[in-house]
Design a protein around this motif. Structure first.
Motif, mmCIF file in Angstrom:
data_model
loop_
_atom_site.group_PDB
_atom_site.id
_atom_site.type_symbol
_atom_site.label_atom_id
_atom_site.label_comp_id
_atom_site.label_asym_id
_atom_site.label_seq_id
_atom_site.Cartn_x
_atom_site.Cartn_y
_atom_site.Cartn_z
ATOM 1 N N LYS A 67 0.891 3.798 2.745
ATOM 2 C CA LYS A 67 1.158 3.959 4.259
ATOM 3 C C LYS A 67 3.250 2.661 4.824
ATOM 4 C CE LYS A 67 -2.384 0.642 5.256
ATOM 5 N NZ LYS A 67 -3.360 -0.673 5.496
ATOM 6 N N ASP A 116 0.450 -1.302 -0.008
ATOM 7 C CA ASP A 116 0.111 -0.143 -0.108
ATOM 8 C C ASP A 116 1.132 1.448 0.238
ATOM 9 O OD1 ASP A 116 -1.644 1.925 0.887
ATOM 10 O OD2 ASP A 116 -2.894 0.981 2.190
ATOM 11 N N ASN A 124 3.420 -9.056 6.692
ATOM 12 C CA ASN A 124 3.959 -8.311 7.589
ATOM 13 C C ASN A 124 5.538 -9.610 7.195
ATOM 14 O OD1 ASN A 124 3.257 -10.622 8.569
ATOM 15 N ND2 ASN A 124 2.052 -9.720 10.295
ATOM 16 N N ASP A 126 5.867 -4.471 8.628
ATOM 17 C CA ASP A 126 4.535 -4.003 8.879
ATOM 18 C C ASP A 126 4.667 -4.209 6.476
ATOM 19 O OD1 ASP A 126 1.785 -3.648 8.488
ATOM 20 O OD2 ASP A 126 2.222 -1.900 7.992
ATOM 21 N N ASN A 127 3.576 -4.047 5.752
ATOM 22 C CA ASN A 127 3.317 -3.401 4.524
ATOM 23 C C ASN A 127 4.390 -3.690 3.496
ATOM 24 O OD1 ASN A 127 2.175 -1.694 2.037
ATOM 25 N ND2 ASN A 127 2.908 -0.183 3.242
#
Length: 466
Positions: free
Chosen positions: A46, A43, A95, A69-70
């Protein structure tokens, strides 16, 4: 020299542990993703974060799970850097990702970058709050010499490391005891040469009138003059020559001792007498360099075999290698009478060529040649003999190790009774040799040098980055 060791039990535990980690990683992700839901893509709205990794340390080729994360779901758009080196990314699930630790990741910082759809430009990234404890491995690399895929293109000359051609017929390495930057190469029917590690230059050691040089030694006198043996086929010719250090090893003097078919020779490090073998008669002689007296030290079990002699630094014993018979004997030194005793087998079984690690005569060798004693600091607490013996196992295309307890193991190269080649890298997984015959240990730089008759180059075994 301290060689990093990982027991078989630890390797098994590590593999099981890592499998459990990966299984937990997959199961947790499947649970959090709702079972059959597709992994979430990166994303761009983010940030990318790296929160940690497991395990906390390891060497090249180790498996590593990075958490954060991401990360997205497309391996082709992820670049993992460990210690400034690109790691191979195997799989990713939002993640967490799974990668392989690259070689020479010394600094240990862990970064994850998301790339554009072309897999080129870095769009976002994150760095772990701690560093990966990279463990340097012992690896094989090239020291000097040109590898010729087409043998007829062979060239040999004096010159710097990157322009000195190749090395044929290497059989014996020895360091100058007064100059730790230079080691000498005996190469039988080819030119003897000198490798200068400080200037990175190779020159000829000229020995006019001397043919096949099978060994280069050093006299025990204060000057440490050079001594070489000629392997000839005459019953009336002398075989040993001294080159004086004062003449920069350009002037020689013959030693008045007739000897035919000298393959191996060694000088006792404490008392200074010369021991040498004769190919056809199966005898090892003791020659007194001071008085010129000569006598039989002991009979070798076999005739018509090349015998190589390496004496322990303490002078307490010597290893007697029977090349064609593919085994190694041990001769203990009589300090009172100053002579070596009749030897007995300690590694391999006579006339039983093969490859297998084991203890004593249960091990199998295939035409072993030169070896070298290397002090092992792990033995200091237990006392006794402090040295391991590393030797070239020529037709097994490997470097083997013999411990004071008589255990033989394969240290570098594939072994396996005949797997040869030319490749650098991990000692066992990647490195390949082709008929290694000469070996020396550089105490100053903590590494080995290996001469190969098949690849015509000199290899180096050292810690990564050294």
């Amino acid at each position: 020299m301290k060689v990093e060791k990982i027991s078989k039990r630890w390797r098994s535990f590590h593999a099981i542990w890592l499998s459990m980690v990966m299984l937990c990683f997959v199961q947790c992700k499947e649970s959090s993703d709702g079972g059959d839901e597709k992994p979430v893509a990166y994303d761009p709205g983010k940030p990318v974060s790296v929160t940690g990794f497991l395990p906390k340390g390891g060497g090249a080729g180790s498996n590593l799970v990075v958490y954060g994360d991401n990360f997205g779901n497309d391996v082709s758009r992820i670049k993992v850097m460990i210690g400034g080196k690109i790691a191979k990314t195997v799989s990713v699930k939002g993640n967490a990702l799974y990668c392989i630790v690259p070689s020479e990741a010394f600094d240990g910082d862990v970064n994850v970058y998301i790339l554009d759809e072309a897999g080129e430009e870095e769009l976002a990234g994150g760095e772990a709050p701690e560093v990966f404890a990279y463990e340097r491995k012992w690896v094989v690399s090239d020291l000097v010499g040109k590898y010729y895929e087409v043998g007829t293109q062979f060239e040999e000359k004096e010159g710097p490391f990157d322009d000195c051609g190749a090395f044929k017929n290497m059989i014996w390495f020895t360091f100058d005891p007064k100059n730790p930057n230079q080691f000498y190469i005996a190469a039988e029917s080819s030119n003897a040469r000198v490798v200068d590690l400080e200037t990175r230059y190779v020159s000829y050691f000229r020995t006019p009138g001397i043919g096949r040089k099978t060994v280069i030694l050093w006299r025990p006198d204060g000057d440490r003059d050079l001594l070489t043996a000629e392997n000839h086929a005459s019953d009336t010719r002398n075989a040993f020559y001294t080159f004086s250090r004062s003449s920069n090893f350009t002037q020689s003097q013959v030693i008045n001792q007739v000897a035919r078919g000298v393959n191996g020779a060694a000088v006792h490090p404490i008392n200074g007498e010369l021991y040498y073998s004769l190919y056809r008669v199966g005898v090892v002689y003791r020659y007194d360099l001071e008085t010129g007296t000569n006598k039989v030290a002991f009979s070798n079990p076999f005739q018509s075999t090349a015998v190589f002699i390496v004496i322990h630094p303490s002078g307490d014993y010597a290893y007697i290698t029977n090349y064609e018979r593919s085994y190694i004997l041990k001769s203990e030194y009589d300090h009172v009478n100053k002579i070596f005793r009749t030897p007995y087998p300690v590694a391999g079984l006579a006339n039983s060529n093969g490859w297998s690690d084991g203890v004593g005569t249960s091990a199998r060798l295939n035409r072993p040649v030169q070896g070298v004693f290397v002090k092992n600091p792990d033995y200091e607490e237990q006392g006794g003999d402090q040295y391991d013996y590393y030797f070239c196992d020529k037709e097994n295309h490997a470097i083997r190790k013999l411990t004071p307890q008589g255990r033989v193991s394969t240290y570098a190269g594939r072994g396996n009774n005949g797997t040869n080649g030319y490749a650098n890298g991990d000692l066992r997984l990647e490195a390949r040799f082709n008929q290694p015959t000469a070996i020396a240990f550089d105490e100053t730089r903590n590494c080995f040098y290996v001469g190969e008759q098949g690849n015509w180059i000199i290899r180096k075994i050292s810690l990564e980055g050294e």
